[in-house]
Design a protein around this motif. Structure first.
Motif, PDB file in Angstrom:
ATOM      1  N   ILE A 136      51.043 -10.165  79.972  1.00 20.30           N
ATOM      2  CA  ILE A 136      50.022 -10.769  79.108  1.00 20.30           C
ATOM      3  C   ILE A 136      50.731 -11.675  78.108  1.00 20.30           C
ATOM      4  N   VAL A 137      50.205 -12.882  77.933  1.00 19.27           N
ATOM      5  CA  VAL A 137      50.756 -13.833  76.978  1.00 19.27           C
ATOM      6  C   VAL A 137      49.750 -14.054  75.851  1.00 19.27           C
ATOM      7  N   THR A 138      50.272 -14.460  74.709  1.00 20.00           N
ATOM      8  CA  THR A 138      49.427 -14.820  73.576  1.00 20.00           C
ATOM      9  C   THR A 138      50.040 -16.007  72.858  1.00 20.00           C
ATOM     10  N   ALA A 139      49.227 -16.624  72.005  1.00 22.16           N
ATOM     11  CA  ALA A 139      49.691 -17.756  71.211  1.00 22.16           C
ATOM     12  C   ALA A 139      49.205 -17.597  69.786  1.00 22.16           C
ATOM     13  N   ALA A 140      50.099 -17.876  68.844  1.00 19.41           N
ATOM     14  CA  ALA A 140      49.763 -17.940  67.426  1.00 19.41           C
ATOM     15  C   ALA A 140      49.906 -19.403  67.033  1.00 19.41           C
ATOM     16  N   GLU A 141      48.796 -20.030  66.728  1.00 20.17           N
ATOM     17  CA  GLU A 141      48.787 -21.475  66.528  1.00 20.17           C
ATOM     18  C   GLU A 141      48.334 -21.855  65.131  1.00 20.17           C
ATOM     19  N   SER A 142      48.978 -22.872  64.601  1.00 27.12           N
ATOM     20  CA  SER A 142      48.538 -23.451  63.344  1.00 27.12           C
ATOM     21  C   SER A 142      48.114 -24.887  63.611  1.00 27.12           C
ATOM     22  N   CYS A 143      49.042 -25.832  63.645  1.00 23.62           N
ATOM     23  CA  CYS A 143      48.674 -27.245  63.743  1.00 23.62           C
ATOM     24  C   CYS A 143      47.975 -27.603  65.057  1.00 23.62           C
ATOM     25  N   THR A 144      48.133 -26.808  66.085  1.00 21.91           N
ATOM     26  CA  THR A 144      47.466 -27.095  67.355  1.00 21.91           C
ATOM     27  C   THR A 144      46.046 -26.553  67.403  1.00 21.91           C
ATOM     28  N   GLY A 145      45.667 -25.723  66.466  1.00 18.54           N
ATOM     29  CA  GLY A 145      44.294 -25.294  66.323  1.00 18.54           C
ATOM     30  C   GLY A 145      43.649 -24.666  67.550  1.00 18.54           C
ATOM     31  N   GLY A 146      44.437 -24.013  68.376  1.00 19.38           N
ATOM     32  CA  GLY A 146      43.870 -23.340  69.546  1.00 19.38           C
ATOM     33  C   GLY A 146      44.029 -24.102  70.851  1.00 19.38           C
ATOM     34  N   LEU A 147      44.773 -25.198  70.853  1.00 14.31           N
ATOM     35  CA  LEU A 147      44.932 -25.984  72.082  1.00 14.31           C
ATOM     36  C   LEU A 147      45.663 -25.219  73.185  1.00 14.31           C
ATOM     37  N   VAL A 148      46.616 -24.365  72.811  1.00 14.64           N
ATOM     38  CA  VAL A 148      47.323 -23.566  73.825  1.00 14.64           C
ATOM     39  C   VAL A 148      46.360 -22.560  74.436  1.00 14.64           C
TER      40      VAL A 148
ATOM     41  N   GLU B 151      44.619 -12.363  76.770  1.00 17.03           N
ATOM     42  CA  GLU B 151      43.486 -11.609  76.239  1.00 17.03           C
ATOM     43  C   GLU B 151      43.079 -12.028  74.840  1.00 17.03           C
ATOM     44  N   ARG B 152      43.931 -12.734  74.136  1.00 14.98           N
ATOM     45  CA  ARG B 152      43.563 -13.258  72.818  1.00 14.98           C
ATOM     46  C   ARG B 152      44.619 -14.231  72.320  1.00 14.98           C
ATOM     47  N   GLY B 153      44.167 -15.067  71.396  1.00 18.41           N
ATOM     48  CA  GLY B 153      45.059 -15.982  70.698  1.00 18.41           C
ATOM     49  C   GLY B 153      44.696 -15.964  69.225  1.00 18.41           C
ATOM     50  N   PHE B 154      45.551 -16.561  68.429  1.00 16.35           N
ATOM     51  CA  PHE B 154      45.357 -16.566  66.978  1.00 16.35           C
ATOM     52  C   PHE B 154      45.454 -18.000  66.467  1.00 16.35           C
ATOM     53  N   VAL B 155      44.409 -18.459  65.801  1.00 15.35           N
ATOM     54  CA  VAL B 155      44.461 -19.747  65.120  1.00 15.35           C
ATOM     55  C   VAL B 155      44.555 -19.429  63.640  1.00 15.35           C
ATOM     56  N   THR B 156      45.735 -19.636  63.092  1.00 17.35           N
ATOM     57  CA  THR B 156      46.005 -19.286  61.695  1.00 17.35           C
ATOM     58  C   THR B 156      46.424 -20.560  60.962  1.00 17.35           C
ATOM     59  N   TYR B 157      45.428 -21.345  60.620  1.00 16.07           N
ATOM     60  CA  TYR B 157      45.680 -22.657  60.042  1.00 16.07           C
ATOM     61  C   TYR B 157      46.147 -22.573  58.589  1.00 16.07           C
ATOM     62  N   SER B 158      45.603 -21.630  57.846  1.00 16.93           N
ATOM     63  CA  SER B 158      45.988 -21.497  56.433  1.00 16.93           C
ATOM     64  C   SER B 158      47.086 -20.452  56.276  1.00 16.93           C
ATOM     65  N   ASN B 159      47.769 -20.509  55.148  1.00 16.07           N
ATOM     66  CA  ASN B 159      48.771 -19.484  54.845  1.00 16.07           C
ATOM     67  C   ASN B 159      48.120 -18.109  54.753  1.00 16.07           C
TER      68      ASN B 159
ATOM     69  N   ALA C 138      51.876 -11.888  66.326  1.00 17.48           N
ATOM     70  CA  ALA C 138      50.914 -12.007  67.426  1.00 17.48           C
ATOM     71  C   ALA C 138      51.104 -10.874  68.427  1.00 17.48           C
ATOM     72  N   LEU C 139      52.342 -10.519  68.683  1.00 16.01           N
ATOM     73  CA  LEU C 139      52.603  -9.386  69.581  1.00 16.01           C
ATOM     74  C   LEU C 139      52.095  -8.079  68.978  1.00 16.01           C
ATOM     75  N   ALA C 140      52.344  -7.902  67.699  1.00 23.27           N
ATOM     76  CA  ALA C 140      51.952  -6.661  67.028  1.00 23.27           C
ATOM     77  C   ALA C 140      50.438  -6.492  66.954  1.00 23.27           C
ATOM     78  N   HIS C 141      49.703  -7.604  66.989  1.00 21.24           N
ATOM     79  CA  HIS C 141      48.251  -7.560  66.856  1.00 21.24           C
ATOM     80  C   HIS C 141      47.531  -7.871  68.166  1.00 21.24           C
ATOM     81  N   SER C 142      48.220  -7.653  69.281  1.00 20.79           N
ATOM     82  CA  SER C 142      47.608  -7.892  70.589  1.00 20.79           C
ATOM     83  C   SER C 142      48.230  -6.939  71.606  1.00 20.79           C
ATOM     84  N   LYS C 143      47.802  -7.064  72.833  1.00 19.71           N
ATOM     85  CA  LYS C 143      48.376  -6.287  73.925  1.00 19.71           C
ATOM     86  C   LYS C 143      49.333  -7.134  74.745  1.00 19.71           C
ATOM     87  N   ALA C 144      49.756  -8.265  74.184  1.00 19.15           N
ATOM     88  CA  ALA C 144      50.605  -9.214  74.902  1.00 19.15           C
ATOM     89  C   ALA C 144      52.044  -8.720  75.008  1.00 19.15           C
TER      90      ALA C 144
END
Length: 158
Positions: A17-29, A44-52, A84-90
């Motif tokens: 399972i893969v995951t992505a934690a994205e800021s400037c890409t805003g969920g494009l991955v 199974e999930r991704g994270f868009v964390t644009y703000s600090n 992202a790993l700690a907060h997912s099953k990735a």
């Protein structure tokens, strides 16, 4: 076959399972991966964390790192990936944080994007790429593509 399709195929075959934690890409991955039919076997999930604040709340990035290095840093990218790993099953995570533009500064110019990869063993890699002032959309697309290449490379090594 697209990068995303190759990632989904390889990850699904290996049970990864893969995951992505994205800021400037805003969920494009995440969007690229979920565009592929059957992607739920590999993503199974991704994270868009644009703000600090989102980086802190959703991924556990420390205020100390943000204060010391800024959001656009390999240190914060590494914390985003491990969070992202700690907060997912990735099993594998890629993170992206950067300045898509317009703007930037002398110290953090437009087009600077930091990436990190992590798996169960810890941080695998951290890097900064200077894409340059390509324009906001082109920086975001280049960052997405690089992140997908990082994921594919990590999957091939498993």
């Amino acid at each position: 076959m697209t990068l995303a399709a190759r990632i989904v195929e390889l990850a699904a075959k290996s049970g990864t399972i893969v995951t992505a934690a994205e800021s400037c890409t805003g969920g494009l991955v995440a969007a690229a991966l979920t565009d592929i039919p059957g992607s739920s076997a590999a993503f199974e999930r991704g994270f868009v964390t644009y703000s600090n604040g989102a980086k802190i709340e959703m991924l556990g990035v420390t205020e100390a790192s943000l204060d010391a290095f800024g959001a656009v840093s390999t240190q914060v990218a590494a914390e985003m990936a491990t969070g992202a790993l700690a907060h997912s099953k990735a099993h594998i995570a890629v993170s992206i944080t950067g300045i898509a533009g317009p703007g930037g500064s002398e110290y953090k110019p437009e087009g600077r994007v930091c990436f990190a990869m992590a798996d169960e063993s810890g941080v695998l890699s951290e890097e900064t790429i200077e894409f340059g002032a390509l324009g906001r959309n082109n920086v975001r697309l280049a960052a997405r593509d690089h992140a997908l290449e990082c994921l594919l490379s990590a999957l091939k090594k498993r």
